[in-house]
Design an enzyme around this catalytic site. Sequence first.
Site, PDB file in Angstrom:
ATOM      1  N   CYS A 116      47.750  29.305  24.959  1.00 52.08           N
ATOM      2  CA  CYS A 116      46.343  29.634  24.721  1.00 52.08           C
ATOM      3  C   CYS A 116      46.058  29.763  23.226  1.00 52.08           C
ATOM      4  O   CYS A 116      46.020  28.769  22.522  1.00 52.08           O
ATOM      5  CB  CYS A 116      45.920  30.872  25.497  1.00 52.08           C
ATOM      6  N   ARG A 121      32.409  29.396  29.179  1.00 49.73           N
ATOM      7  CA  ARG A 121      33.833  29.389  28.919  1.00 49.73           C
ATOM      8  C   ARG A 121      34.561  28.624  30.003  1.00 49.73           C
ATOM      9  O   ARG A 121      34.103  28.546  31.149  1.00 49.73           O
ATOM     10  CB  ARG A 121      34.379  30.817  28.867  1.00 49.73           C
ATOM     11  N   HIS A 152      47.675  31.110  31.159  1.00 47.92           N
ATOM     12  CA  HIS A 152      48.161  32.489  31.169  1.00 47.92           C
ATOM     13  C   HIS A 152      48.722  32.776  32.556  1.00 47.92           C
ATOM     14  O   HIS A 152      48.729  31.958  33.442  1.00 47.92           O
ATOM     15  CB  HIS A 152      47.011  33.473  30.920  1.00 47.92           C
TER      16      HIS A 152
END
Length: 267
Positions: free
Chosen positions: A99, A137, A216
């Site tokens: 990330c 997002r 993640h």
Amino acid sequence: PRPMPYALTLTHLYPEHLNLYGDTGNLIVLRRRCQWMGIDCTVRSLAMGEVAQGGHTDLYFMGGGQDADQVAVVDDFHQLKYDAIRADTEAGVVFLGVCGGYQLMGHTFLMGNGEETRGLGIIDVNTRAPGTDVKQRCIGNLIVELNASAYAEMQSMYATPRDLPRTLVGFENHSGQTFLGADVDPLAKTIVGFGNNASAEYEGARYKNVFGSYMHGSLLPKNPHFADYLIWLALCRRYPETIVTLPALADAEELAAHAYVVQRYGT
């Protein structure tokens, strides 16, 4: 398992600054799986103010951090670490960035306020602010299919052949849109979720043995075959005169967690 005559050194980049979102769990998985396989594993940190020495590690890991921390490490990296780590990665040393760590690996990365900032320049990727066509997002569960070549290597890395998922699973949460340069391949094709950007339909990046991913969750606990792949690549580079094979760990719980994500969120 019977101990193998193998040893690896893992280096955690900026553990005090790039340590959000639980992604340090990836390093824990690599270390523990090495121990279970009988591989002598040394974990060292490379922090702010420390000079990197080339040829001293087999695998680098870098997570993400808050904007101020990510900006702080850029200058330190270029002044004290770039030459050695760039030489290592060009020589095939394994590197995993997740990330924010993935974005940092490129030429530019995105701040929370939408400002694009100079990155580490390890691989040819750029992360840009979302355009007017991207309203939100990229967030949610992420299921991807590995490239055929990487998957074929994974199937050959165990002493006893085993049935491996071709998928990777994780959770993404990023606004930055990442675009790959000409010499960088995507890590996988997106099945569910976004990945690199809202339109690419691919997730992550690979250049030589450098890997970036938006996953993640953490990435490696639910994808033990990918963790083993990183270990195997590092061993193959360190022991080029040896045909390296890994013992197959049981992985019942890990693969069950992987399968649950695929079954629940897959299309």
